[in-house]
Design a protein around this motif. Sequence first.
Motif, PDB file in Angstrom:
ATOM      1  N   GLY A  93       0.720  -0.973  -0.044  1.00 42.75           N
ATOM      2  CA  GLY A  93      -0.052   0.036  -0.041  1.00 42.75           C
ATOM      3  C   GLY A  93       0.955   1.217   0.135  1.00 42.75           C
ATOM      4  O   GLY A  93       0.185   2.347   0.286  1.00 42.75           O
ATOM      5  N   GLU A  94       2.020   1.104  -0.455  1.00 42.56           N
ATOM      6  CA  GLU A  94       3.023   2.300  -0.234  1.00 42.56           C
ATOM      7  C   GLU A  94       3.264   2.843  -1.686  1.00 42.56           C
ATOM      8  O   GLU A  94       2.991   1.993  -2.450  1.00 42.56           O
ATOM      9  CB  GLU A  94       4.385   1.955   0.255  1.00 42.56           C
ATOM     10  CG  GLU A  94       4.541   1.427   1.849  1.00 42.56           C
ATOM     11  CD  GLU A  94       4.076   2.330   2.735  1.00 42.56           C
ATOM     12  OE1 GLU A  94       4.269   3.550   2.615  1.00 42.56           O
ATOM     13  OE2 GLU A  94       3.527   2.017   3.794  1.00 42.56           O
ATOM     14  N   ILE A  95       3.385   4.077  -1.711  1.00 40.26           N
ATOM     15  CA  ILE A  95       3.597   4.834  -3.154  1.00 40.26           C
ATOM     16  C   ILE A  95       4.966   4.721  -3.370  1.00 40.26           C
ATOM     17  O   ILE A  95       6.058   4.979  -2.680  1.00 40.26           O
ATOM     18  CB  ILE A  95       3.090   6.179  -2.905  1.00 40.26           C
ATOM     19  CG1 ILE A  95       1.696   6.576  -2.763  1.00 40.26           C
ATOM     20  CG2 ILE A  95       3.430   6.892  -4.184  1.00 40.26           C
ATOM     21  CD1 ILE A  95       1.137   7.848  -2.666  1.00 40.26           C
ATOM     22  N   VAL A  96       5.184   4.073  -4.541  1.00 43.23           N
ATOM     23  CA  VAL A  96       6.597   3.769  -5.143  1.00 43.23           C
ATOM     24  C   VAL A  96       6.816   4.343  -6.459  1.00 43.23           C
ATOM     25  O   VAL A  96       5.771   4.590  -7.278  1.00 43.23           O
ATOM     26  CB  VAL A  96       6.789   2.142  -5.315  1.00 43.23           C
ATOM     27  CG1 VAL A  96       6.827   1.443  -3.891  1.00 43.23           C
ATOM     28  CG2 VAL A  96       5.688   1.488  -5.616  1.00 43.23           C
ATOM     29  N   PRO A  97       7.890   4.401  -7.067  1.00 44.50           N
ATOM     30  CA  PRO A  97       8.097   4.835  -8.404  1.00 44.50           C
ATOM     31  C   PRO A  97       7.520   3.922  -9.440  1.00 44.50           C
ATOM     32  O   PRO A  97       7.303   2.884  -9.384  1.00 44.50           O
ATOM     33  CB  PRO A  97       9.467   4.829  -8.648  1.00 44.50           C
ATOM     34  CG  PRO A  97      10.109   5.065  -7.122  1.00 44.50           C
ATOM     35  CD  PRO A  97       9.309   4.033  -6.392  1.00 44.50           C
ATOM     36  N   ALA A  98       6.928   4.412 -10.626  1.00 51.45           N
ATOM     37  CA  ALA A  98       6.390   3.730 -11.576  1.00 51.45           C
ATOM     38  C   ALA A  98       7.269   4.278 -12.880  1.00 51.45           C
ATOM     39  O   ALA A  98       8.329   4.125 -13.011  1.00 51.45           O
ATOM     40  CB  ALA A  98       4.905   4.036 -11.876  1.00 51.45           C
ATOM     41  N   VAL A  99       6.639   5.125 -13.853  1.00 54.66           N
ATOM     42  CA  VAL A  99       7.449   5.584 -15.002  1.00 54.66           C
ATOM     43  C   VAL A  99       8.410   6.889 -14.531  1.00 54.66           C
ATOM     44  O   VAL A  99       9.290   7.142 -15.162  1.00 54.66           O
ATOM     45  CB  VAL A  99       6.703   6.120 -15.958  1.00 54.66           C
ATOM     46  CG1 VAL A  99       5.857   4.896 -16.827  1.00 54.66           C
ATOM     47  CG2 VAL A  99       5.528   7.284 -15.792  1.00 54.66           C
ATOM     48  N   ALA A 100       7.977   7.451 -13.193  1.00 56.42           N
ATOM     49  CA  ALA A 100       8.876   8.404 -12.757  1.00 56.42           C
ATOM     50  C   ALA A 100       9.743   7.605 -11.520  1.00 56.42           C
ATOM     51  O   ALA A 100       9.346   6.783 -10.830  1.00 56.42           O
ATOM     52  CB  ALA A 100       8.212   9.334 -11.817  1.00 56.42           C
ATOM     53  N   GLU A 101      10.979   7.709 -11.763  1.00 52.65           N
ATOM     54  CA  GLU A 101      12.249   7.125 -10.819  1.00 52.65           C
ATOM     55  C   GLU A 101      12.048   7.651  -9.322  1.00 52.65           C
ATOM     56  O   GLU A 101      12.493   7.098  -8.817  1.00 52.65           O
ATOM     57  CB  GLU A 101      13.451   7.104 -11.617  1.00 52.65           C
ATOM     58  CG  GLU A 101      14.028   8.178 -11.705  1.00 52.65           C
ATOM     59  CD  GLU A 101      15.612   8.038 -12.372  1.00 52.65           C
ATOM     60  OE1 GLU A 101      15.770   6.894 -12.834  1.00 52.65           O
ATOM     61  OE2 GLU A 101      16.366   9.269 -12.295  1.00 52.65           O
ATOM     62  N   SER A 102      11.695   8.825  -9.481  1.00 53.13           N
ATOM     63  CA  SER A 102      11.819   9.682  -8.068  1.00 53.13           C
ATOM     64  C   SER A 102      10.858  11.043  -8.462  1.00 53.13           C
ATOM     65  O   SER A 102      10.473  11.261  -9.217  1.00 53.13           O
ATOM     66  CB  SER A 102      13.269  10.131  -7.785  1.00 53.13           C
ATOM     67  OG  SER A 102      13.648  11.087  -9.062  1.00 53.13           O
ATOM     68  N   TRP A 103      10.714  11.774  -6.988  1.00 52.86           N
ATOM     69  CA  TRP A 103      10.010  12.924  -7.174  1.00 52.86           C
ATOM     70  C   TRP A 103      10.436  13.614  -5.930  1.00 52.86           C
ATOM     71  O   TRP A 103      10.809  13.364  -5.087  1.00 52.86           O
ATOM     72  CB  TRP A 103       8.469  12.611  -7.124  1.00 52.86           C
ATOM     73  CG  TRP A 103       8.103  11.988  -5.858  1.00 52.86           C
ATOM     74  CD1 TRP A 103       7.471  12.491  -4.716  1.00 52.86           C
ATOM     75  CD2 TRP A 103       8.126  10.403  -5.743  1.00 52.86           C
ATOM     76  NE1 TRP A 103       7.121  11.151  -3.994  1.00 52.86           N
ATOM     77  CE2 TRP A 103       7.538  10.070  -4.416  1.00 52.86           C
ATOM     78  CE3 TRP A 103       8.516   9.279  -6.545  1.00 52.86           C
ATOM     79  CZ2 TRP A 103       7.290   8.851  -4.076  1.00 52.86           C
ATOM     80  CZ3 TRP A 103       8.214   7.906  -6.361  1.00 52.86           C
ATOM     81  CH2 TRP A 103       7.602   8.022  -4.679  1.00 52.86           C
ATOM     82  N   GLU A 104      10.204  15.086  -6.136  1.00 51.85           N
ATOM     83  CA  GLU A 104      10.410  16.056  -5.012  1.00 51.85           C
ATOM     84  C   GLU A 104       9.320  16.905  -4.739  1.00 51.85           C
ATOM     85  O   GLU A 104       8.453  17.311  -5.883  1.00 51.85           O
ATOM     86  CB  GLU A 104      11.740  16.874  -5.249  1.00 51.85           C
ATOM     87  CG  GLU A 104      13.059  16.100  -5.579  1.00 51.85           C
ATOM     88  CD  GLU A 104      14.057  16.992  -5.777  1.00 51.85           C
ATOM     89  OE1 GLU A 104      13.910  18.169  -6.100  1.00 51.85           O
ATOM     90  OE2 GLU A 104      15.196  16.600  -5.900  1.00 51.85           O
ATOM     91  N   GLN A 105       9.047  17.184  -3.683  1.00 50.98           N
ATOM     92  CA  GLN A 105       7.756  18.182  -3.361  1.00 50.98           C
ATOM     93  C   GLN A 105       8.593  19.506  -2.625  1.00 50.98           C
ATOM     94  O   GLN A 105       8.551  19.587  -1.493  1.00 50.98           O
ATOM     95  CB  GLN A 105       6.761  17.531  -2.361  1.00 50.98           C
ATOM     96  CG  GLN A 105       6.145  16.198  -3.158  1.00 50.98           C
ATOM     97  CD  GLN A 105       4.940  15.633  -2.156  1.00 50.98           C
ATOM     98  OE1 GLN A 105       5.253  14.880  -1.574  1.00 50.98           O
ATOM     99  NE2 GLN A 105       3.908  16.360  -2.314  1.00 50.98           N
ATOM    100  N   PRO A 106       8.979  20.474  -3.486  1.00 50.25           N
ATOM    101  CA  PRO A 106       9.451  21.693  -2.812  1.00 50.25           C
ATOM    102  C   PRO A 106       8.562  22.593  -1.912  1.00 50.25           C
ATOM    103  O   PRO A 106       8.920  23.298  -1.234  1.00 50.25           O
ATOM    104  CB  PRO A 106       9.967  22.398  -4.252  1.00 50.25           C
ATOM    105  CG  PRO A 106       9.018  21.902  -5.233  1.00 50.25           C
ATOM    106  CD  PRO A 106       8.896  20.457  -4.982  1.00 50.25           C
ATOM    107  N   ASP A 107       7.186  22.422  -2.366  1.00 54.06           N
ATOM    108  CA  ASP A 107       6.467  22.807  -1.456  1.00 54.06           C
ATOM    109  C   ASP A 107       4.940  22.117  -1.529  1.00 54.06           C
ATOM    110  O   ASP A 107       4.837  21.172  -2.382  1.00 54.06           O
ATOM    111  CB  ASP A 107       5.923  24.567  -1.908  1.00 54.06           C
ATOM    112  CG  ASP A 107       5.531  24.652  -3.231  1.00 54.06           C
ATOM    113  OD1 ASP A 107       4.529  24.013  -3.464  1.00 54.06           O
ATOM    114  OD2 ASP A 107       6.377  25.206  -4.068  1.00 54.06           O
ATOM    115  N   ALA A 108       4.133  22.330  -0.829  1.00 58.77           N
ATOM    116  CA  ALA A 108       2.854  21.623  -0.583  1.00 58.77           C
ATOM    117  C   ALA A 108       1.735  21.668  -1.912  1.00 58.77           C
ATOM    118  O   ALA A 108       0.917  20.892  -1.766  1.00 58.77           O
ATOM    119  CB  ALA A 108       2.118  21.905   0.612  1.00 58.77           C
ATOM    120  N   ALA A 109       2.208  22.646  -2.841  1.00 57.46           N
ATOM    121  CA  ALA A 109       1.417  22.487  -3.922  1.00 57.46           C
ATOM    122  C   ALA A 109       2.110  22.083  -5.110  1.00 57.46           C
ATOM    123  O   ALA A 109       1.543  21.884  -6.226  1.00 57.46           O
ATOM    124  CB  ALA A 109       1.042  24.049  -4.312  1.00 57.46           C
TER     125      ALA A 109
END
Length: 516
Positions: free
Chosen positions: A76-92
């Motif tokens: 049930g955890e969110i894991v990479p798919a076609v994106a290998e990684s992601w960043e959230q610089p702010d809440a939007a």
Amino acid sequence: MEMTRRSFALTGLTALTGLALGGTSLSAFAAGKAGTLRYGTVTEVTNIDPHIYAGNSWKVLIGVLYSPLVTFDTKGEIVPAVAESWEQPDAATIVFRLREGVTFHDGSALTADDVVFSLERIRNEATGATLRGYLVDCTIAKIDERTVEVKKSEPDASLLSVLALPEAAMVSKAWVESGVNIKSQANGTGPFTLAEYESGVRARLAANPSYFVEGEPKLETVDFRMIKSDDARVSALRSGQLDMIDFVPWKDIDMLARMPNFEVDSASGAFMSVWFNATRAPFDDPRVRRAMAFAVDREAISRAAFFGHGTPIFSVPTPPDSPYFNADLKGAVSLDLEKARALLAEAGHGEGLDMELIVYQGLGIYTTTAQILQANLKEIGVNVSIRLVEWSDLVSRKNGADYDAMIYGVSMKLNDPDAYSYYLGSESAYWAKPIGYRDEDLEALLDKGRQLTDQAERKAVYAKAEERILETMPWIFINYREQAQAYTRKVKGYVHLGGALSEAAPAISLPKIALD
């Protein structure tokens, strides 16, 4: 969410293994893939556009043909798919970094342009995409060839979860713009390709040799057979014509679980409800809807239709194990015929009214629930005419706002309280948008809750949203239902998930399933 699992002694494994290997090519063995899983599914999939939700079976197909940017794993955890990684610089804002070397089934490379196109297609009102309401205020920008930024106008705590749903599938810009019929053809990046498709009847999937997850899928092919008859689906499993079935009829869950050559996995998560056309008189009056809600005998439905595998909902469907569960609402809507009659009289229908109830005829739980509802509502002077329809007709009527009320079974979709927006938010293509429903108070609360990141603050806001839902009662919540999969013991690697991911569990597991 509680899960039950029943495992039994193995019988006939040698014979079953022989069947599994019978249709497998040497090249598949060389690639480490083997066998055909014959999977019986209940609903007829007549439209495989990956952005327009069309039922539980649709979700399984789309989940293995296409890939979103991120996805859920078997925990049930969110894991990479076609994106290998992601960043959230702010809440939007979320910035996604794409994997190198991901290709569509036609061999073309997935690019940042495809990602932008896919999300813009969801935002486009003309598409009718299920997730449009979540992305309508987004800006989607290509930063470079492997980087895409998704930015909302306000903070959104649910955005990453939304983008992990199969409905947020990535499609090829060139392929879609070439004029293909996306309702009957597929070209994703998922673990399986679409080898054959007969609308509403069957689909044959073949392993994608270029799938970006090493070692997956383990199967060579999956043969989807759409069998709406409960008894026929179970008979096909018992006779060896199928290896696995979904929507095990509730009357057969215990019977199959006692048989030594099958496993039955079940978990709660889905729930049954009555959806009103809440902009059509007299159902546009919340008092009429609330009157009917207080007339429903949820205990009787749970016993008669679900054979002990259903639990009444006396408030809203946020599950008790959710951190957002509001115990103050426990028992808010229980059987109270005097209150129901008073509300109906207050709304000007003291002499009663007539209503047509649209009911899917493919599952016994729907027809039995409808019959009990009919008897319950008769007690307060509501004359219910039951119209049995095929699944495709039910979806067509829902999307065309052509109904008084219908019975529908769904899950909460997200492990986040903003799941209510998926259905009840005014931009929801799933329910609210087709009938033009918009409750300003609820809308404001959902917007506010989505923008908060502190859990305690969010819980307080969504508690008010749930109170508003019960005040206006656009849906009558009836009960949680267990959802069960049954399969022969040669099927290995299936993980049944409950809660919001109960519907997506088969698609999450299919790349990992193997046959002994």
